[in-house]
Design an enzyme around this catalytic site. Sequence first.
Site, PDB file in Angstrom:
ATOM      1  N   LYS A 107      -5.115  97.825  25.557  1.00 13.75           N
ATOM      2  CA  LYS A 107      -3.854  98.047  24.837  1.00 13.75           C
ATOM      3  C   LYS A 107      -2.686  97.995  25.823  1.00 13.75           C
ATOM      4  CE  LYS A 107      -1.790 101.445  21.619  1.00 13.75           C
ATOM      5  NZ  LYS A 107      -2.001 102.727  20.900  1.00 13.75           N
ATOM      6  N   SER A 150      -4.144 106.839  16.272  1.00 16.79           N
ATOM      7  CA  SER A 150      -3.986 105.414  16.591  1.00 16.79           C
ATOM      8  C   SER A 150      -5.221 104.665  17.054  1.00 16.79           C
ATOM      9  CB  SER A 150      -2.898 105.249  17.638  1.00 16.79           C
ATOM     10  OG  SER A 150      -1.657 105.295  16.992  1.00 16.79           O
ATOM     11  N   SER A 176      -1.460 102.858  15.947  1.00 16.16           N
ATOM     12  CA  SER A 176      -0.726 101.875  16.711  1.00 16.16           C
ATOM     13  C   SER A 176      -1.609 100.921  17.515  1.00 16.16           C
ATOM     14  CB  SER A 176       0.231 102.586  17.671  1.00 16.16           C
ATOM     15  OG  SER A 176      -0.491 103.348  18.626  1.00 16.16           O
TER      16      SER A 176
HETATM   17  N1  GLN Z   1       0.829 106.907  13.248  1.00 17.61           N
HETATM   18  C1  GLN Z   1       1.128 107.977  14.140  1.00 17.61           C
HETATM   19  C2  GLN Z   1       2.561 107.835  14.624  1.00 17.61           C
HETATM   20  O1  GLN Z   1       3.210 106.975  14.166  1.00 17.61           O
HETATM   21  C3  GLN Z   1       0.152 108.012  15.276  1.00 17.61           C
HETATM   22  C4  GLN Z   1       0.470 107.119  16.409  1.00 17.61           C
HETATM   23  C5  GLN Z   1      -0.487 107.234  17.555  1.00 17.61           C
HETATM   24  O2  GLN Z   1      -1.543 107.856  17.448  1.00 17.61           O
HETATM   25  N2  GLN Z   1      -0.075 106.661  18.677  1.00 17.61           N
HETATM   26  O3  GLN Z   1       3.022 108.561  15.434  1.00 17.61           O
END
Ligand code: GLN
Length: 500
Positions: A79, A178, A154
Site C-alpha cells: 500500500k 481499511s 482505504s
Molecule cells: N473508513 C474509515 C475512515 O474513513 C477507515 C479508514 C482506515 O481504516 N484507514 O476513516
Amino acid sequence: MTLTTRSAAELATALQQGETTSVECTTAFLDRIEATNPTINAFLSIDRDGALAKAASVDAARAQGKSLGPLAGLPVAVKDVLCTTDQKTTCASKMLKTFEPPYDADVVRRLREADAVILGKTNMDEFAMGGSNENSAYGLVRNPWDTDRAPGGSSGGSAAAVAADMAPLAIGSDTGGSIRQPAGLCGITGLKPTYGRVSRRGLIAFSSSLDQIGPMARSAKECAMLLQTIAGHDSGDSTSINTPVPDYLTDLEKPLQGLRIGRVAAHFSEGLDPEVAEHVEQTFATYETAGATIHEVELPHAAYGVPTYYLIAPSEASSNLARYDGAHYGHRWDGTPSDDQGINTFDSPLVEMYCRSRAEGFGPEVKRRIMLGTYALSAGYYDAYYAKALRVRRLIRNDFTQAFEKVDLIGGPVSATPAFKLGEKTDDPIAMYLVDLYTVGANLAGIGGISFPCGFTQSKLPIGFQLQGPALSEPLLLQAAHHYQQTTDWHLQRTTAISS
Ligand code: GLN
C-alpha cells in the site's frame, strides 16, 4: 494452470521444487498488472525493473544453494502509505506527489529481508481516509467482481490487486477497518493485527493510536505467512509490542474443538443486508458443525463506535497532517503572494504560502477531517468532543474485555452490505462513515480482527465474515479462519468480471 491463479502458498512450493522461477512468476504477475491495471487502477506505481532484479537475485541464490528468506521470490504489493526508498510514496495525495522517502518502513525492510519481491505500490484513499477508494487523488479503484462498484477502502488497491490476481500477497493498513472492509468487499482474506504487533515506523500517520499494518491475501494461511514476516518488535516505534512472535503457521492446524464464538444480536438489526445476514448466520452454523460453540454476547457501547472514531481519528489526523505545510513537507504553492497581506486575506506571505499549499495539496475528504479534528481539539470544545470520545473509547474497550471473559472470539459481518456502486455514497459523508460500523470497534479497543469470504450474493458479489479476538489472539484468529477455509471454497473463487 497459469501462475497468477496460484496462491502464494502454492507458488512457494513450486519455487522450492524448481517447477518455476521467481523471474517467471514475477513476470507473470507484472504482465497481469499491465493488462488489468488500466481497468482496475489498483497500482499507483509498478516497479518492473526492481521486481525483476530482486527475482533474478533470488533465483541465482537458490541455484547456488544459498539460504533464503521465508518469502523468497514471492511477489508482494505494498500500500502506498508505507515508505519505500526505491519508489515514490504518495499516500494517494497530491501533497506527496513527488515524495521519495529517505528510509524504508520497518515492514518494507522485513519484506526485503524475507526475500519477497515488491511489485509496486497500491492505490488507496488519500492519507487512508475513506471506505471506498474514491478519495484517491490518482483515480478511483474498481472492484474486480463488478467494475461499477467500489472495492472498499482505504486499502482498496491492495484488496483489488489480490482479488484480480495481480499479486498473491499484499500489505494494507487499518485505522478503522481499511484492511477488513475492502477484503470483505473483494472476496479476500485480511487481518488487522493487535495494535503494536506490527511496527508503524515508516507508515505515514493518519491516526497514530489506531493505525495498524496487516496482511491481505486469498487465505488465512497466506496471511499467516505474511504476518510471520512483518510482525515483531521495533525499537523505532514506541508503541511496538515487545513479546516474541509465535509461529502462526504451526498454530493454524490446531483443532477448533471447544472454541467459543460470540454472536452479537445487535449486529443483525436494521440496515444489515438480508443476503449478508443469511451468509453470516450460515458461517456460525459451519463453526458449530466444526466443534465450536456459539454464545450470545453484548457490546453495549458498540453503537457509539462510529461517532467516537470520527472524533478521535480526525483529531489525531489534524495534528499529524499539520506537518504538510509546503515548507517542512509536501506540495508547495509557487504563486506570487497577494499584495493586500494582513488587510483582508493572509497575515503574512508565509501564512499565505502555507494556506495555499494545503488548499492545493489536500483533497476534499482530507480537508473535512482536518477541520473536524481541529474543531474537536479546540479550546472550549475539547472536553465536550475529544475528551468525551476518549472516555467512550474506554467503555468500548471494556465491553470487549467483558465479552472475552465469556468467549474466545466474536463473529459477525464485516460490512452491512456487499460492495456498493461507485458514486453511491460520495455526496453523503455520513453514509460513507456508517460503512465502518462493524470494524471501528477493534481499532478503538486495540484488538485483532480478521475478515474472510463467507459466500456470494445472487449477483455474485463477495460477502465477508469478521472474527475479532483479544489482544495478541492472531494465532487463534488465523486458525479459526483457516479451519473455515478447509471446509469451504469461497476464498478460492475467482472473478470473471475482468479479462486480460
Ligand atoms: N473508513 C474509515 C475512515 O474513513 C477507515 C479508514 C482506515 O481504516 N484507514 O476513516
